[in-house]
Design an enzyme around this catalytic site. Sequence first.
Site, short mmCIF file in Angstrom:
data_model
loop_
_atom_site.label_atom_id
_atom_site.label_comp_id
_atom_site.label_asym_id
_atom_site.label_seq_id
_atom_site.Cartn_x
_atom_site.Cartn_y
_atom_site.Cartn_z
N CYS A 2 0.84 -1.20 0.00
CA CYS A 2 0.00 0.00 0.00
C CYS A 2 0.87 1.25 0.00
O CYS A 2 1.87 1.32 0.70
CB CYS A 2 -0.94 0.09 1.19
N ARG A 27 6.28 -0.55 -4.03
CA ARG A 27 5.92 -1.20 -2.77
C ARG A 27 4.98 -2.38 -3.01
O ARG A 27 4.79 -3.21 -2.12
CB ARG A 27 5.24 -0.18 -1.85
N TRP A 74 -2.89 -2.83 -1.68
CA TRP A 74 -2.45 -4.21 -1.71
C TRP A 74 -3.48 -4.95 -0.86
O TRP A 74 -3.48 -4.82 0.36
CB TRP A 74 -1.06 -4.28 -1.08
N ASN A 100 -2.89 2.54 5.07
CA ASN A 100 -2.00 1.40 4.92
C ASN A 100 -1.93 0.70 6.27
O ASN A 100 -1.72 1.37 7.29
CB ASN A 100 -0.60 1.90 4.49
N GLY A 101 -2.11 -0.61 6.29
CA GLY A 101 -2.03 -1.34 7.56
C GLY A 101 -3.20 -2.30 7.67
O GLY A 101 -3.91 -2.55 6.70
N GLU A 482 20.12 -16.78 -0.80
CA GLU A 482 19.79 -15.52 -1.48
C GLU A 482 19.60 -15.75 -2.99
O GLU A 482 18.68 -15.19 -3.59
CB GLU A 482 20.90 -14.48 -1.21
N LYS A 486 16.15 -14.97 -5.01
CA LYS A 486 16.06 -14.10 -6.19
C LYS A 486 15.35 -14.83 -7.33
O LYS A 486 14.52 -14.26 -8.01
CB LYS A 486 17.45 -13.66 -6.68
N GLU A 489 11.58 -15.08 -6.48
CA GLU A 489 10.90 -13.78 -6.50
C GLU A 489 10.72 -13.26 -7.92
O GLU A 489 9.67 -12.72 -8.26
CB GLU A 489 11.74 -12.74 -5.75
N HIS A 505 20.74 -35.84 3.22
CA HIS A 505 19.70 -36.14 4.21
C HIS A 505 18.29 -35.94 3.66
O HIS A 505 17.36 -35.67 4.41
CB HIS A 505 19.90 -35.27 5.46
N LYS A 604 7.83 -4.43 -1.19
CA LYS A 604 9.20 -4.10 -0.80
C LYS A 604 9.32 -3.97 0.71
O LYS A 604 10.29 -4.37 1.32
CB LYS A 604 9.60 -2.78 -1.46
C1 G6P Z 1 10.46 -7.89 1.76
C2 G6P Z 1 11.32 -7.51 0.57
C3 G6P Z 1 12.66 -8.22 0.65
C4 G6P Z 1 13.34 -7.90 1.97
C5 G6P Z 1 12.44 -8.21 3.17
C6 G6P Z 1 13.01 -7.62 4.45
O1 G6P Z 1 10.10 -9.22 1.70
O2 G6P Z 1 10.66 -7.86 -0.63
O3 G6P Z 1 13.49 -7.80 -0.43
O4 G6P Z 1 14.53 -8.62 2.07
O5 G6P Z 1 11.16 -7.63 3.00
O6 G6P Z 1 13.01 -6.23 4.32
P1 G6P Z 1 13.87 -5.24 5.21
O7 G6P Z 1 13.40 -3.87 4.77
O8 G6P Z 1 13.50 -5.53 6.64
O9 G6P Z 1 15.31 -5.47 4.94
#
Ligand code: G6P
Length: 609
Positions: A2, A27, A74, A100-101, A482, A486, A489, A505, A604
């Site tokens: 949002c 966002r 959102w 937002n919230g 990571e 990626k 995502e 395992h 984000k």
């Molecule tokens: C969301 C974002 C990620 C990020 C995570 C933690 O899921 O899409 O890219 O790593 O939040 O965010 P922060 O702002 O706490 O690093």
Amino acid sequence: MCGIMGYVGARDALPVVIEGLRRLEYRGYDSSGVAVWNGREFHWEKCPGKLEVLEDRLKRRPLPGSLGVGHTRWATHGGVTEINAHPHFSCDRRITLVHNGIIENYAELRRSLRRHRFTSDTDTEVIVHLVEEHYRGDPLGAVRAAARRLHGSFAIVVAFADHPDLLVGARRNAPLVVGLDHADTFIASDIAALLPHTRKVAPLQDGQLVVARRTGNGHADVRGVDLSGRPAPLHPITVPWALEEADKHGYPHFYLKEIFEQGQSLEAELQGRLDMKRGGVVFDGLSSDVKRVRRVAITACGSAWHAGLVAKYAIEALARLPVQLELASEMRYGDTPFDRGTLLLAISQSGETADTLEAVRLARRNGARTLAITNMKGSSISREAEDVLYMRAGLEIGVAASKTYTSQVMCGLLWAIQLGRWRRTLSADHARALLREARRVPDLVRRVLDRAGAVRRVAKRLADCKDYMYIGRRFNLATAFEGALKMKELSYLHAEGYGAGEMKHGPLAIVDDRLTTVAVVPRDGVYPKMVSNIQQIRSRGGRIVAVATEGDGNARGVADEVLAVPRVDELFSPLVTVVPLQLLAYHTAVRLKRDVDKPRNLAKSVTVE
Ligand code: G6P
């Protein structure tokens, strides 16, 4: 998650609000809407889908006026429909609100507002009716009274037909920042929306409200109060980011631009921090208390948690302290033993992630020292933690973390080095050698980026691959996690990060010629172990992509594809090995025509649970 944009001032509100929403798109959202006061009433437009759909409608029906609010939604409560999109309105349509919230007691509140006419399925709509219920001519008083009855999280902006020169904002557990520029006031979810207009911003504190009034004397009257109505002054800061940071500069996507900025962002992390003479790291403004710790607990979410994993290994190796690493969503409901000898290290790019924020609060309540690594000055976590180490990654717009991940890793490593120095478990000479290595990293990253074309070609050759396993050990276990994140995502393909030693395992059972394993295997302390892990996969018919040190003939022998990275001390290797994996995910996503900067279902900054 949002986006909110409100404007009051001398200009035409609609373009300001739309531009703000555009900069908040990253966002994540699924519908949008705006409302503008036209001198007689609020007129509005809202619709599901992308902002372009809204803009298209607005072309046919522009909304003139100099007071406006806008929203990218959102969906949480109620489907993605025009009716559920914000802004929402009071029964008489004379109060409008964006939110937002999540309002946790919305059902109960809705029952108590039986006299009101509800039109949507959202939790948000109860807020505007609650404001209407409390409104007796005093906008701030009404928002304050309503806010006090809300459970959950909210950042709201409210406009009143009776006061068309005024906006009220309020927040709890969701971010809201005020932008100040003479006669104009902007209230938005984050700084990105304000950058086209001003760099003078005041992040609202938790439980703070703001009332912004256009006065006519060329200056806005902007005041902060707390929920009990006591003055709570705003503390404006000047943000160091330029508007250009919010532009793509010729790159097709923000994500790609941000990958390519990593040489520069990592250089910024080192600037002025390396004390080669004494063999240590200089951090501005940290209290001396943070060094007196007996154990460390690290908490974070998503990519930040992966950065925490690198920090854990580095702190254990260099500062010889026990380190517990815990997902913030687990820690906040768990029983981690905290005391004054425990340092909670919270890593969060945005400084607003709800789970991480709650973990910090829990640790503080239980007496721990707290240190945040964050990219956002004035963010909730930066305010909640006793000490803050600011990253210098600059503005990141792509939803998936790239340069902020490597900045988090670098900050964690620098912190571990200095902790080792404070505790005398790391000699000045060893520290100096590590710092010299740190200095090489930005150029090594640039060297990997120079070979981006080779990664694109590998991505093309993997076109038929739908299942990925990413494996690594020690410092590069984080890289495996990571890299897989990626790929998930960005490309929406199945990708799993796993400890290479754990393959036997369970996961070995799924290995066949349809599974591609990306093995992160630089020349480091666990190299021979990694090579035998890879061989076990290969002998079962699995395809192997190896991220390996330049000139490693061995790796070439066992892998189908090699992504070469320069040699570097294993401590810093995650900063180099992750780069080809960012690019691999990117090129796969582009080939599959995914929305790289705004992957579906993701946000984000995750400010709700
Ligand atoms: C969301 C974002 C990620 C990020 C995570 C933690 O899921 O899409 O890219 O790593 O939040 O965010 P922060 O702002 O706490 O690093």
